[in-house]
Design a protein around this motif. Structure first.
Motif, PDB file in Angstrom:
ATOM      1  N   SER A 284       5.311  -1.618  11.891  1.00 32.41           N
ATOM      2  CA  SER A 284       5.607  -1.382  13.308  1.00 32.41           C
ATOM      3  C   SER A 284       4.667  -2.202  14.182  1.00 32.41           C
ATOM      4  CB  SER A 284       5.480   0.112  13.633  1.00 32.41           C
ATOM      5  OG  SER A 284       4.143   0.496  13.535  1.00 32.41           O
TER       6      SER A 284
ATOM      7  N   MET B 230      13.071   1.416   5.509  1.00 31.93           N
ATOM      8  CA  MET B 230      12.038   2.324   4.988  1.00 31.93           C
ATOM      9  C   MET B 230      12.258   3.777   5.414  1.00 31.93           C
ATOM     10  SD  MET B 230       8.731  -0.044   5.339  1.00 31.93           S
ATOM     11  CE  MET B 230       7.579   1.152   4.751  1.00 31.93           C
TER      12      MET B 230
ATOM     13  N   GLN C 161       0.852  -1.192   0.000  1.00 31.08           N
ATOM     14  CA  GLN C 161       0.000   0.000   0.000  1.00 31.08           C
ATOM     15  C   GLN C 161       0.887   1.241   0.000  1.00 31.08           C
ATOM     16  OE1 GLN C 161      -2.885  -0.143   3.068  1.00 31.08           O
ATOM     17  NE2 GLN C 161      -4.226  -1.531   1.933  1.00 31.08           N
ATOM     18  N   ASP C 162       0.299   2.322   0.322  1.00 30.41           N
ATOM     19  CA  ASP C 162       1.089   3.560   0.321  1.00 30.41           C
ATOM     20  C   ASP C 162       2.113   3.558   1.465  1.00 30.41           C
ATOM     21  OD1 ASP C 162      -1.802   5.433  -0.673  1.00 30.41           O
ATOM     22  OD2 ASP C 162      -0.194   4.558  -1.875  1.00 30.41           O
ATOM     23  N   GLU C 163       2.957   4.558   1.445  1.00 32.72           N
ATOM     24  CA  GLU C 163       4.142   4.560   2.316  1.00 32.72           C
ATOM     25  C   GLU C 163       3.796   4.507   3.803  1.00 32.72           C
ATOM     26  OE1 GLU C 163       8.498   5.057   1.925  1.00 32.72           O
ATOM     27  OE2 GLU C 163       6.829   4.179   0.896  1.00 32.72           O
ATOM     28  N   THR C 164       2.979   5.451   4.231  1.00 29.43           N
ATOM     29  CA  THR C 164       2.738   5.559   5.672  1.00 29.43           C
ATOM     30  C   THR C 164       1.957   4.389   6.248  1.00 29.43           C
ATOM     31  OG1 THR C 164       1.060   7.154   5.036  1.00 29.43           O
ATOM     32  CG2 THR C 164       3.064   8.024   6.021  1.00 29.43           C
ATOM     33  N   PRO C 165       0.885   3.949   5.599  1.00 28.15           N
ATOM     34  CA  PRO C 165       0.164   2.802   6.175  1.00 28.15           C
ATOM     35  C   PRO C 165       1.038   1.562   6.255  1.00 28.15           C
ATOM     36  CG  PRO C 165      -1.157   3.841   4.492  1.00 28.15           C
ATOM     37  CD  PRO C 165       0.205   4.430   4.409  1.00 28.15           C
ATOM     38  N   GLN C 166       1.925   1.414   5.263  1.00 30.02           N
ATOM     39  CA  GLN C 166       2.802   0.259   5.258  1.00 30.02           C
ATOM     40  C   GLN C 166       3.732   0.284   6.470  1.00 30.02           C
ATOM     41  OE1 GLN C 166       4.789  -0.008   1.536  1.00 30.02           O
ATOM     42  NE2 GLN C 166       5.438  -2.122   1.860  1.00 30.02           N
ATOM     43  N   LYS C 167       4.251   1.443   6.732  1.00 33.30           N
ATOM     44  CA  LYS C 167       5.163   1.596   7.868  1.00 33.30           C
ATOM     45  C   LYS C 167       4.436   1.303   9.172  1.00 33.30           C
ATOM     46  CE  LYS C 167       9.143   4.538   8.548  1.00 33.30           C
ATOM     47  NZ  LYS C 167       9.786   5.784   8.126  1.00 33.30           N
ATOM     48  N   GLU C 168       3.241   1.823   9.218  1.00 40.25           N
ATOM     49  CA  GLU C 168       2.419   1.626  10.409  1.00 40.25           C
ATOM     50  C   GLU C 168       2.202   0.138  10.659  1.00 40.25           C
ATOM     51  OE1 GLU C 168      -1.733   3.341  10.910  1.00 40.25           O
ATOM     52  OE2 GLU C 168      -0.441   5.107  10.720  1.00 40.25           O
ATOM     53  N   GLU C 169       1.868  -0.516   9.577  1.00 41.64           N
ATOM     54  CA  GLU C 169       1.593  -1.937   9.671  1.00 41.64           C
ATOM     55  C   GLU C 169       2.826  -2.696  10.128  1.00 41.64           C
ATOM     56  OE1 GLU C 169      -0.208  -5.054   6.546  1.00 41.64           O
ATOM     57  OE2 GLU C 169      -0.919  -2.992   6.387  1.00 41.64           O
TER      58      GLU C 169
ATOM     59  N   TYR D 105      12.063  -2.386   8.667  1.00 42.88           N
ATOM     60  CA  TYR D 105      11.599  -1.108   9.184  1.00 42.88           C
ATOM     61  C   TYR D 105      12.704  -0.056   9.070  1.00 42.88           C
ATOM     62  CZ  TYR D 105       9.034   2.001  12.262  1.00 42.88           C
ATOM     63  OH  TYR D 105       8.333   3.052  12.765  1.00 42.88           O
TER      64      TYR D 105
END
Lengths: 82, 503
Positions: free
Chosen positions: A24, A82, A14-22, A79
């Motif tokens: 973490s 990214m 998915q997009d950058e931020t949701p991916q990072k969130e996921e 992580y």
């Protein structure tokens, strides 16, 4: 008696931020898992669920601990990248 | 000025919409990709498990006991897997074979993923191009979008509507035609007609000369026509020849048809060969055409109705017939499956070439309720064939379809036994065309027999235990076979039997 563990779900693109969130979130999960496994008594049995089914296979506690630690390392590395 | 502004805003709106659509497609592709990636991942893990499964003789596992509970158990037969092939069919195979199947399916998944990626990329490119398009056609650059606005549509038709000429009417000769013709001639055949070569030197033509010239052209055209007709053997239809000759004439030269092309547009096909020059002859010519066609002995196709005997179908579930039509026999001949009783069926091979099995189904059809329905293969499921072919099974067709997956071959077993009890003649044990029981009530029968579906007797078995596995299904079919012959005399026993089976 037993500790059941689900394998982590597939990494969704998915997009950058949701991916990072996921990611973490997954790391957090994995950390807890490692803690739990390392705090188990020696005689406890650990079962691992076969993905996409309801069957739990009996596994070795130490082996599961090591694999989950490895998994945590991988996630952390991802992580960092990214 | 205001118009220009609205146009620009419209354009922006349209382009925005186009971009949105592109983005939607891209998003849809991404969703699909996600789904297929998940599937691939699932297959990966499954393959991993299959690889390690036969390594041990048994595994300690937690057996799911409903959705909420688990029970400790043991997994044995680690090298035996049942693979779902689709449509509730399973195959028993070893873990290794299962791995191969998984590999094969993964290939398909990968292929789909590739396609989706391609599509997504394609539409992303299109979306980016749409942005460029907006810049280009926005009017700021060097490019101008040329648009012509139709203010008044009536100006095009100029008042009264133009009506097509009725067939066999002579169009009026307009003076304009002649004038144009003259001009044509004056130009020295510059328009490319093959006939004008001789006149090219002349500057002027007097009226007599002109008429003489026209007459000459007329005769020439008639000759040409006749030549065309003799040559043209493919078009046997009168209308076709006229239209084709028209085309040829148009090709022949502008000199003859130039002035009358407007007429061509409005004329019917019957009179389409009529133009400013040949109009006086068109009717005689057409008659000539029709007369000439016979002596020319052009290949003609004659259609005549073949005698087809009425087929009698008895809806006993099984595909049974009392009378066989000739076609049926021919089909059997073609198939060479069964020897045919009578030799009077002239084979269809004279008319149609049967080269592949598929041709058989194209040639032979069933007539059901006046509609043509393609024959089903005898190798296909009887129950399916039933629901399509039988006249009276419309109501039970849905039931058939429902039960089809569950019953499969069971149905045919069942019906075979029932057909004996209901005095019907099956295909296998009767010579075609001759009913086995001459004194039976079917003797003088020529229509369809509406018979109560014998299946409901087997219904109680179906109401429970919808089998998912073929192994269960086989067992059930055997049971049905053994049970059904006893059923008709004592009908009460089926419930008993059902209850017994339930236990």
């Amino acid at each position: 008696m037993t500790t059941k563990r689900n394998l982590p779900a597939a990494n969704t693109v998915q997009d950058e931020t949701p991916q990072k969130e996921e990611l973490s979130k997954k790391i957090k999960e994995q950390k807890i898992l490692v803690d739990e496994l390392s705090n188990l008594k020696k005689n406890r049995r650990v079962y691992l669920q076969q993905p996409n089914s309801n069957i739990f296979f009996l596994t070795d506690r130490g082996q599961t601990l090591s694999t989950s630690k490895k998994e945590l390392d991988n996630l952390k590395k991802d992580y960092q990248d990214m | 000025m205001a118009e220009r502004i609205t146009r620009n805003s419209d354009l922006a709106l349209d382009v925005g919409r186009l971009r949105d659509e592109h983005k939607k497609v891209v998003k849809g592709c991404e969703v699909q990709i996600e789904h297929w990636q998940k599937v691939e991942h699932d297959y990966d893990s499954l393959q991993e498990r299959l690889k390690t499964l036969p390594e041990q003789l048994s595994y300690d596992i937690m057996v799911p006991f409903g959705p909420l509970a688990c029970m400790p158990g043991k997994l044995v037969h680690t090298n035996e897997v049942t693979v779902l092939l689709g449509d509730n069919w399973f195959a028993k195979c070893s873990a290794k074979q299962a791995q191969n199947i998984v590999e094969h399916r993964k290939k398909h998944v990968k292929h789909t993923l590739d396609d989706l990626h391609k599509t997504a990329k394609n539409f992303e490119n299109r979306a980016s191009f749409t942005n460029d398009l907006q810049k280009i056609s926005g009017g700021k650059g060097d490019y101008v979008d040329i648009r012509e606005v139709v203010v008044n549509e009536e100006a095009l038709t100029k008042g009264k509507q133009r009506v097509a000429h009725k067939p066999h009417t002579k169009p009026k000769i307009e003076h304009v035609l002649n004038l144009e013709e003259e001009e044509e001639l004056k130009n020295g055949g510059g328009a490319g007609g093959e006939d004008e070569g001789g006149d090219s030197g002349m500057g002027f033509l007097s009226e007599e000369e002109l008429w003489a010239r026209l007459d000459a052209l007329e005769t020439q055209e008639e000759h040409q026509d006749e030549r065309d007709r003799t040559c043209d053997s493919t078009d046997t239809n009168g209308e076709d020849t006229s239209s084709s000759s028209e085309e040829e004439k148009e090709r022949e030269g502008m000199g003859q048809t130039n002035g009358s092309t407007e007429d061509h547009m409005t004329l019917d096909t019957h009179s389409s060969r009529v133009n400013g020059v040949t109009h006086t002859h068109h009717e005689e010519e057409e008659e000539e055409e029709e007369e000439e066609e016979d002596p020319n002995a052009l290949p003609t196709i004659y259609f005549s109705h073949t005698v087809e005997l009425k087929k009698v179908r008895i809806n006993t579930g099984k595909n049974t017939m009392l009378k066989f039509s000739e076609r049926k026999e021919q089909k059997e001949q073609a198939k060479k499956k069964k020897k045919n009783g009578k030799a009077n069926g002239h084979s269809l091979h004279e008319h149609h070439k049967i080269t592949t099995p598929a041709d058989i189904y194209r040639l032979f059809v069933d007539v059901v309720n006046g509609e043509l329905i393609p024959r089903k293969s005898i190798l296909k499921s009887r129950s399916r064939e039933n629901s399509v072919c039988s006249d009276t099974s419309e109501s039970s067709a849905a039931d058939f379809e429902e039960r089809r997956s569950a019953l499969g071959r069971t149905l045919s077993h069942d019906d075979a036994t029932h057909s004996d009890t209901s005095d019907c003649v099956t295909e296998e044990d009767s010579p075609p065309g001759i009913p086995l029981h001459p004194g039976s009530r079917f003797e003088a029968f020529s229509g369809t027999v509406v018979e109560k579906d014998p299946l409901p007797s087997s219904m109680p078995h179906l109401t429970f235990a919808q089998p998912a596995l073929p192994t269960i299904l086989e067992r059930k079919s055997e049971e049905l076979c053994t049970e059904t012959p006893q059923e008709p005399p004592k009908r009460v026993s089926k419930f008993k039997a059902a209850r017994l089976q339930q236990k």
